[in-house]
Each structure stands twice: as C-alpha cells, then as structure tokens.
Design an enzyme around this catalytic site. Structure first.
Site, PDB file in Angstrom:
ATOM      1  N   LYS A 183     -83.327 -52.500  34.643  1.00 31.53           N
ATOM      2  CA  LYS A 183     -82.972 -51.556  33.992  1.00 31.53           C
ATOM      3  C   LYS A 183     -84.333 -51.039  34.127  1.00 31.53           C
ATOM      4  O   LYS A 183     -85.283 -51.243  33.990  1.00 31.53           O
ATOM      5  CB  LYS A 183     -83.752 -51.999  32.472  1.00 31.53           C
ATOM      6  N   GLU A 257     -96.530 -56.866  36.652  1.00 29.23           N
ATOM      7  CA  GLU A 257     -97.616 -55.945  37.395  1.00 29.23           C
ATOM      8  C   GLU A 257     -97.343 -54.473  36.498  1.00 29.23           C
ATOM      9  O   GLU A 257     -97.365 -53.935  36.028  1.00 29.23           O
ATOM     10  CB  GLU A 257     -96.894 -55.657  38.891  1.00 29.23           C
ATOM     11  N   CYS A 291    -100.570 -46.989  39.105  1.00 28.15           N
ATOM     12  CA  CYS A 291    -101.386 -48.624  38.756  1.00 28.15           C
ATOM     13  C   CYS A 291    -102.728 -48.914  38.980  1.00 28.15           C
ATOM     14  O   CYS A 291    -103.283 -48.910  39.144  1.00 28.15           O
ATOM     15  CB  CYS A 291    -100.029 -49.914  37.975  1.00 28.15           C
ATOM     16  N   GLU A 388    -106.580 -46.460  30.637  1.00 23.34           N
ATOM     17  CA  GLU A 388    -105.920 -46.885  32.386  1.00 23.34           C
ATOM     18  C   GLU A 388    -105.473 -45.057  31.287  1.00 23.34           C
ATOM     19  O   GLU A 388    -104.927 -45.086  30.396  1.00 23.34           O
ATOM     20  CB  GLU A 388    -105.079 -47.202  32.116  1.00 23.34           C
TER      21      GLU A 388
END
Lengths: 479, 301
Positions: A183, A257, A291, A388
């Site tokens: 997806k 991840e 990331c 983040e």
C-alpha cells in the site's frame, strides 16, 4: 534578470502518459476499489493529478488471496534463477523509463527533479538490480542452507520517497520468494501505479505484486489480515507502535523503519567546506522530509559562529520553487497537513527561546512551501530538539568535548542516523563506536546503497533494509 | 517438580543427637553485582521434593526490577566496550567456575527439582558446555554478521553487529540451570546487560548461578537475577523505557501477548515464547543485536 541569475529550466511533463483514474492492481488485473476514490494533487500547484481507488477490507482480502495463490502456484515454486531474471528485467525497464518516473515522482511528491533524477530513480533501479542477484544465492545470506520465504508480505510505505520505498520493500521480498501486497501512501500513489505497468511489461506472473491504494484504514486492514506472514512498514513511530501491537501474539514477522532525530556532529577540525555542504544535504535534501535527516546540528562551541555564518551564506544560495525546474534545490512540502505540522513546531521552537532564521526567499503563491530554516539557541530539552519535524528545519546545539557530543547525540528515544565531521580518523571511529544509531555517516551524509544495511536502534524501529541483513528479513531458516 | 509454595507448614529436619546442626543459606537477589534482600521484605519458601523446608528465597518486587534495570544500564557500556577476547574469557571463566561447583548444582537440582542424579549431572554439564559454546562466539559473531559493503561510490562502508543494550528475560520454566543459561549467555556474547527472572521452580540454582557469575570476573550489573513471580515482574520489565529487548522464551504460561503489546509502546525487540530451553544458534545471539553501518569517505587518487 541579471546575467548571474538562472533562466527557468522546467522539465517537460509531455513524457508522461497518465490516466485520469487509477484502479487497484490485484492478481495482475486493474480492479475497481470498493472504497471512495480519492485524488492526488501536485504539492507545488495544488492541481489534481488523477484519482485513485480506495481499497476496503474486501479488496484487501482479495489482494492477500491473490498473493497467496501466486505464492503457492507460481512464485513460491519458481527457481531462484528465474525469479532473479524477472527482477533483472524489472531493473532494466526502470532504467529505460527513468526520466518518466522522475517526472511523475516530482509531480506527485513535490521534490525537486534534480533529486528524483539523480537520487531516487537510479537507486530504485539499483535496488532491483542488487536484489535480483540474491534470488539464486539465498544459501549464502547467513541463515544456513535452503532458507525459506515467509509467504505473503504486507508492505506499507510513506510519501517521502514513494518509489524508492517501494523498491526497498518489493525487491528483497520477491528475490527471497515472497509475494507482496503493497500500500503506497495516499498522497503519493502515482509511481506505484506506474510500477504496476512495469510489472505488466516485464511479464511478472499475476498476483506476485499487488498494489492497493487507500488511507490508514486500508493499511490497518492489511496488517490485521490473518493470512499475512510478514509485515514491513516504513513511517511514523506512532503508527509503528500500533502495528507492533496489532501483530502481538501472532506468528507474523515484522520490520519497522520509523522516525529519527539524527545528530550531525561537527568538530572544530572538520573540513568546513564539505561539512557545510553535508549539513545542507543532511537537512534540506527532500525538504528535510527524511527519517534519517541530520535535523540536530551539534557544533563544537569554538567554531559555532564560523559554521553558522557560512551555513547561512550557503543557505542563501538555495533555490526554492518549481520542483520540475532542473535548477531547483528545495521543492514543495508534500501536503498541507505536513506544512501545518512544520509551521506549528517551528513556532513552538521560537516560543521556547530558539531563534529562527531563513534566507530571503519568495514563496510561490500556490502550493505548500516552507523556507529552509535554521533555529539557533536550542536546548537539548527544547521540543524542536526532541520531536521529529520532518521538514527543512535545522536545530542547532553546541558542545565542548567529544563526550558531551556523544551524550547529546544519544539523548533521544530515536536511533536511526548520525553524522560526524572531523579530520581525525581515530576520533571519528571512536565517536562512531559510541553513537546509538543504525547508520553513521562520517564526512558525508544521506548516502544510500542496496549493498548497505539501513535501519535504526531504539524507537527508530527494528530490522534492516539493504545488504545481507535486508535479505534475512524476508527469509526464515530452512528445515 | 515445582516445589515453591508460600505456606509455612514445613519445618527443617529436626536435629538428632549425633548429627551436626547444618548452616542453611540465606538466598537473596542478585543486582549490580551485590546480593540484596528484596526491598519488599517478601520471601518465598522453597521445599525439597519431600516437602521439607530448604530455604526462604527473596521475592523481588517492582522496585527491585527497576533497581536491576538501572544497574544493568550502568554496567552495559563497559561490558560492550570490553574486547571480544576479554568477553570470551569471562564467559569461559563462568564455565570453569561452574565446573568446579558441579556437585553443588547437581545436589540442588536433585533436591528441589526432583531430577535423578544422572539427569541432574547431565543438565549441569550441558549448561557448562553452553557457556563454553558462547565463550567461543564473542570474537566470531562480528565476522559472520559484519560486512564490508561494496557500495557504488568512493566510500569505505562497514556493518558491525552491536548489542541492543539492556535485555529483560523470562527464563524457560523447565530445566532451571540450563534454561537460565540459555537466555543469559547469548545476550552476553555481544555485550548486552541482562535482567532475568528465573523459573520460580529454579530459585536455588538461579542464585547459585549468581554466585558463580559474581566470582567469574563478570562486571557487577551485567547480569541481574530476580527470583520471584514472573507474572508479577514481567509487565514492569516489558513496559520499562530503559529496557531495549524483551526475551519471552519462558513466558508461554503467562499472558505473553499482553507483554508483547506493552513492549510495543517502547518498540522493544521481542523474542516470542518457545517451548524448552532457548535454541543454541547464532541467530539467537543476533536477535539481541543491532547492525551499525558506518560510511567513511575515500578519496579518489
């Protein structure tokens, strides 16, 4: 325009041959989804690119059944040599259609064509080329003789590197003999659909790769499906936690991840020209929507002012604008939601005492844009040093000794990436040893290669992608 | 088999006229290289197979578990920073000391786990051999799991396995000494620190193993042993933010699905339950490691 300015150099979209509507790709067929279709817009213009089907629970079930059937009947029985040949074929078609894919990716994601052309798409082809060679050598991945695929792999990928993340997931899964249901993110489904066309061109057996578009519920249904053997997810730490909870108590294997808050450590003996380029690349590559971005700059105190002056000077030369312009360095933010998040976090950083600076930078009237920003005077406890941001925002902290740099770098629940800039090789290695991060770049940053494992410590997730470790994630020991 | 219970009906064997009055041992926890009592003041009575009182064993609390994690975190960098050669010698030293105290373990396994002399001896010897096997891995695991990666560019790029950090384990519920060894030793190979809850039925051999570890040059805090109720302690360890991995090998009888869910909050690495002792494989060692990849520039000449 003075003679020193760049003339516009837009890449043509004429190379694209897009459909107005894209359906789900299940069992080798394009099928209508049962959910409400959604549109993907170009982040730089807010114009609609195409509409995409939305897969509901029934569609997810159909995709998993197609994958299971292909695993039993074709892919799971095929020799590794033949699987490898299919993957080599796909790698070649990806190279042949590289320009088209680069344009489509820039259009859908908002990232500069310079990056899709020179980084994303070449790596996509390289990933398939690398994994293709593993397919008939699986006895050597370190799990003993005759290792076995898990079966059906459910894969969910983010919007920041849409086609590259697809390659990271699909290539090793297929090489190992699994079939996949993938997806893509709902804001960037376009290149996955082009990849389906490439699978058709390559004559890949039906059901080996199944692509289902949709939002979070579609992904959740895929993870929960009882006939899925392996789940691979790249995305936010919050969603990663939910997935880890959802598969608890099952036999499903999982790789995650997740987020990061990478420290980029600059010592006073660093080669400064390269370090400045590395800092810029570390946080402004892909608008910082990475990331492993080097989003926390740790500068040795005695060179702080010099580094900041030179960094600001360099940032002033960054060109923000049309992602399809070949001279663009900084493109559009992927979505309005992401832009809001970045804006909110920077405002909070300033409210907590940080000082934000951006170069003079005209933002286009349409689309989602955020100027490259550096925030100085940040404390280790500041929100923007801990959370983040996933945008072109660099938080700057200082340190005096290597031990202090290491302590500050490790002071985060994340552990994905780090950078070290120093001319002293022995110190670089000693510091790298002590950093709790899965990838450490020394005197470089944001480099990726299919032969090199990538992944995090701590709350940045578990498992690795790339290298022998990446192949192991899609295999179990043979009996 | 399990001979722990919490009633206090049993009595030590009465003194006879000619026999010497023996000196029973006081069993405590093993935290940070020391042997503290549980802060809770609770104990569990251990009986032998005939129902006679053997000892009161400390029953660890949530606070003891937190102290153990703190001790493990403190000790872990030093252990990970020791050379592989050094770690290998320490693990071999454990085998040496265990060999020297073989008779004691054989006796304890017979008395409290009801093993025949032959089976007790076999288990102790298997445990010794398992320590030796792991001792040999410390300087080899990086050679089978580490790589020089041929990346497409002017870089020197290596991947090395590193310990994941602090590992909390629920030891196998069968084969007390061997089961405990099978979860501790693989974690130690690469430099993890361990907080382990042994099987409730193996309290004596667990603390005797702690005595072996305490005299085997293993730095204090690298292994911490919490005798007590696994069901009571496991949720706190699963949820502790400073624990990096949760080894549920022996948790099959607990609500381990809930433990795995709790561990997801901090994204711990989880080893799911399996029957018997943990398998003797390098994959077991690697399940508790991370791969660190270091890129370094290489100039073009």
């Amino acid at each position: 325009m003075t003679f020193l300015e760049y003339a516009p150099a837009p890449e043509s979209t004429a190379i694209l041959n897009l459909r107005d509507e894209y359906r789900l790709f299940i069992g080798g067929e394009w099928v209508a989804g049962s959910g409400t279709p959604f549109a993907s817009v170009s982040p730089s213009t807010e114009r609609q690119i195409a509409t995409f089907a939305s897969a509901d629970e029934g569609d997810v079930d159909a995709a998993v059944r197609a994958a299971r059937s292909a695993f039993r009947q074709t892919w799971g029985r095929m020799s590794g040599r033949d699987r490898g040949k299919y993957l080599f074929r796909i790698a070649r078609i990806l190279q042949e259609r590289a320009r088209e894919l680069a344009v489509a990716e820039s259009l859908d994601n908002g990232k500069p064509i310079k990056e899709t052309r020179d980084a994303d798409i070449p790596l996509v082809a390289q990933w398939f080329f690398h994994c293709a060679g593993w397919a008939d050598k699986l006895d050597h991945v370190g799990l003993g003789a005759n290792p076995q695929p898990h079966g059906v792999a459910a894969q969910i990928i983010p919007w920041n590197f849409p086609l590259l993340m697809l390659a990271w997931k699909v290539a090793p899964a297929l090489a190992a003999g699994n079939t996949v249901v993938l997806k893509p993110a709902e804001t960037t489904p376009l290149t996955a659909m082009l990849f389906a066309e490439i699978c058709e061109q390559a004559g890949l057996p039906a059901g080996v790769v199944n692509l289902i578009t949709g939002a979070g519920e579609t992904g959740a249904a895929l993870v929960r499906h009882p006939d899925v053997d392996k789940v691979a997810f790249t995305g936010s730490t919050a969603v990663g936690r939910e997935i880890a909870k959802a598969i608890a108590g099952t036999d499903k294997k999982l790789t995650l991840e997740l987020g990061g808050k990478g420290a980029n450590i600059v010592f006073d003996d660093a080669p400064l020209d390269q370090a400045i380029e590395g800092i810029v690349n570390g946080i402004f590559f892909n608008q910082g929507q990475v990331c492993c971005a080097g989003s926390r700059l740790l500068v040795q105190e005695n060179v702080h002012d010099t580094v900041m002056d030179r960094l600001k000077e360099r940032m002033s030369t960054l060109r923000l604008g049309d992602p399809l312009d070949k001279n663009t360095d900084v493109g559009a933010i992927n979505s309005t939601e992401q832009l809001e998040r970045i804006t909110r976090l920077v405002a909070q950083g300033v409210a907590e005492g940080g000082e934000a600076w951006s170069p003079a930078c005209e933002l286009p009237a349409e689309g989602y844009w955020f100027a490259p920003t550096v925030v100085t005077g940040v404390e280790a406890s500041s929100t923007i040093a801990r959370e983040e941001i996933f945008g072109p925002v660099l938080s700057v902290l200082t340190f005096r000794t290597p031990d202090e740099a290491i302590a500050k770098a490790n002071n985060t629940p994340y552990g994905l990436s780090a950078g070290i800039w120093s001319d002293k090789g022995s110190r670089v290695l000693a510091v790298a040893d002590k950093l709790r991060a899965g990838v450490v770049w020394t005197n470089t940053f944001n480099k990726f290669d299919p032969a090199s494992p990538f992944g995090g410590y701590k709350e940045s997730g578990y498992g690795r992608e790339g290298g022998v470790q990446g192949m192991q994630a899609y295999l179990k020991a043979g009996k | 088999m399990a001979t722990t219970k919490t009633t206090t009906t049993a009595r030590p064997a009465a003194r006879t006229a000619s026999a010497r009055l023996d000196v029973p041992k006081t069993y405590k926890l093993f935290i940070g290289g020391a042997f503290p009592r549980s802060e809770s003041g609770r104990v569990t009575e251990v009986l032998d197979t005939r129902g006679r009182f053997v000892a009161n064993v400390a029953k660890a609390s949530r606070k003891d578990a937190r102290d153990a994690v703190r001790a493990a975190r403190k000790a872990q960098p030093g252990w990970a920073g020791a050379t592989a050669y050094n770690r290998g010698q320490v693990l071999y030293r454990v085998a040496e000391v265990l060999e020297g105290r073989k008779a004691q373990f054989v006796d304890e396994l017979q008395r409290t786990e009801g093993l025949t002399p032959a089976r007790a001896l076999k288990q102790v010897e298997d445990a010794i051999d398992l320590w030796v096997w792991h001792a040999g891995w410390t300087d080899k695991i990086a050679q089978i799991a580490g790589h020089a990666n041929p990346v497409a560019g002017p870089y020197f790029n290596i991947t090395v396995p590193e310990p994941t950090g602090v590992v909390a384990s629920i030891a196998p519920q069968s084969a007390g000494l061997l089961g405990l060894t099978s979860v501790i030793a693989p974690a130690l190979v690469t430099g993890n620190a361990v907080v382990v809850v042994p099987a409730a039925s193996a309290a004596l051999s667990s603390i005797s193993l702690a005595e072996v570890l305490a005299t085997s040059d293993l730095p204090g805090g690298v292994v911490n042993i919490l005798t007590g109720d696994p069901a009571e302690l496991a949720p706190w360890l699963a949820g502790h933010a400073d624990v990096n991995a949760l080894d549920l090998t022996g948790a099959g009888g607990l609500d381990w699905v809930e433990l795995e869910r709790i561990a997801a909050d901090t994204l711990k690495r989880v080893i799911r339950p399996e029957p018997g002792i943990a398998p003797e494989t390098p994959q077991r060692i690697l399940a508790l490691t991370e791969s660190k990849t270091i890129w370094h520039t290489k100039s073009r000449l």
